[in-house]
Design an enzyme around this catalytic site. Structure first.
Site, PDB file in Angstrom:
ATOM      1  N   GLU A   1      21.445  52.907  -4.540  1.00  0.00           N
ATOM      2  CA  GLU A   1      22.568  52.362  -5.300  1.00  0.00           C
ATOM      3  C   GLU A   1      22.105  51.272  -6.267  1.00  0.00           C
ATOM      4  O   GLU A   1      22.652  51.141  -7.370  1.00  0.00           O
ATOM      5  CB  GLU A   1      23.643  51.840  -4.352  1.00  0.00           C
TER       6      GLU A   1
ATOM      7  N   GLU B   1      24.571  57.248   4.128  1.00  0.00           N
ATOM      8  CA  GLU B   1      25.447  56.342   4.872  1.00  0.00           C
ATOM      9  C   GLU B   1      26.345  57.027   5.900  1.00  0.00           C
ATOM     10  O   GLU B   1      26.593  56.478   6.976  1.00  0.00           O
ATOM     11  CB  GLU B   1      26.306  55.518   3.903  1.00  0.00           C
TER      12      GLU B   1
END
Length: 265
Positions: free
Chosen positions: A121, A141
Site C-alpha cells: 500500500e 490482509e
C-alpha cells in the site's frame, strides 16, 4: 549525501548537487520494515517535511532491507493490542499512508523483495512503482482477519480494475515480479529497483517543479471524474502554471536552445 533521521526507523537522503531528489528510506531492517506505531509516526513526519520543502522535485521510497521493501503492519506489536488500542492506533497508521499519498511532488517506489499488505500500500500510494526480479507484492490482509486499510481497496482497483483487484484481495495471494508487471501491479521491471528508481527520479526532477506538482495534482484530482469535469480540473492546473516563472523560463530556454534554470515559482 545529506541524511536526516526521523525517529529510529526512517531516513531522508538528498541526492545530486542540488538535492532535488529525495530518498525516503524505510530503515527497520531487523523487522523487514514492519510498520510499528513509532515507524508510522516517523513516516508521517518525514512526508510532512518533504511536502513543505519546495526544493524537492521527486521523492523515491526505498528500503534498507535486502529481503523486503516492507512487509506491512507490525503484527507482533498488534498482537498485544486491546480493542481500545486498535482504535487509538488507527489515525496514526492512516496518517503514514496518507502522508505518502499526499506528497505534492512525483513519488516513485523502489520495490526490492517483499511488498506485502501495508508495504504494498505504501508503494501504491506512489505515482510509479519500479520493481526488480526479487519483488513479491500482494494484499494478504483477509488471511489474518482484516482488510487492506492503508488505501489498498481504493488504490488497487484504480490501477488494475475492480475485478482484478477483487481477485487479488479475496485470494490474498502473493504475486511475483513478472506477473506483477504483466498485471500492472508494478510499472517498471528493473535490474536494480533502487538505482533505476533514483535514475527515473533524476530524469523527472530535471523538469519544471511547478509543472510537475500541477501535473500531479491534475492527474490525482481528475481520477474518477467524468471527462468534462476532468478537463475543468486540468484547466485549473494549467492556469496555475501558465503565468509562472517556470513557464517563462521554459519557453525562453527552448527558444534560446539552452537548459532551463527553473525558478520553481
Amino acid at each position: 549525501m545529506d541524511e536526516q533521521r526521523y525517529g529510529e526507523f526512517v531516513a531522508v537522503r538528498r541526492h545530486g548537487e542540488s538535492g532535488h531528489v529525495a530518498e525516503l528510506v524505510l530503515d527497520r531492517p531487523k523487522a523487514m520494515n514492519a510498520v510499528s506505531l513509532s515507524m508510522a509516526a516517523s513516516i508521517e513526519a518525514a512526508c510532512a517535511a518533504l511536502a513543505a520543502d519546495a526544493g524537492v522535485r521527486t521523492t523515491v521510497l526505498t528500503s534498507s532491507n535486502e529481503r523486503a521493501f516492507c512487509v506491512g503492519a507490525d503484527l507482533k506489536e498488534r498482537n498485544s493490542f486491546t480493542d481500545a488500542d486498535m482504535v487509538r492506533q488507527r489515525p496514526a497508521s492512516r496518517a503514514a499512508y496518507t502522508g505518502v499519498l499526499d506528497l505534492p511532488m512525483p513519488a516513485v517506489a523502489a520495490v526490492h523483495g517483499f511488498a506485502l499488505g501495508g508495504g504494498y500500500e505504501l508503494a501504491l500510494a506512489c505515482d510509479v512503482i519500479v520493481a526488480d526480479a526479487t519483488a513479491v507484492v500482494g494484499l494478504p490482509e483477509v488471511s489474518v482477519g482484516v482488510i487492506p486499510g492503508g488505501g489498498g481497496t481504493q488504490l488497487l482497483p484504480r490501477r488494475v480494475g475492480a475485478a482484478r483487484a477483487a481477485e487479488l484481495v479475496f485470494t490474498a495471494r502473493r504475486v511475483e515480479a513478472a506477473e506483477a508487471a504483466e498485471l500492472g501491479l508494478v510499472d517498471v521491471l528493473a535490474a536494480d529497483a533502487r538505482q533505476d528508481a533514483l535514475a527515473l527520479a533524476a530524469r523527472i526532477a530535471a523538469n519544471s517543479p511547478v509543472g510537475l506538482r500541477a501535473a500531479k495534482k491534475a492527474l490525482r484530482l481528475g481520477q474518477g471524474l467524468d471527462l468534462r469535469a476532468g478537463l475543468e480540473v486540468e484547466d485549473a492546473a494549467w492556469r496555475a502554471v501558465a503565468f509562472s516563472g517556470d513557464r517563462a523560463e521554459g519557453v525562453a530556454a527552448f527558444n534560446e536552445k539552452r537548459k532551463p534554470q527553473w525558478p520553481g515559482e
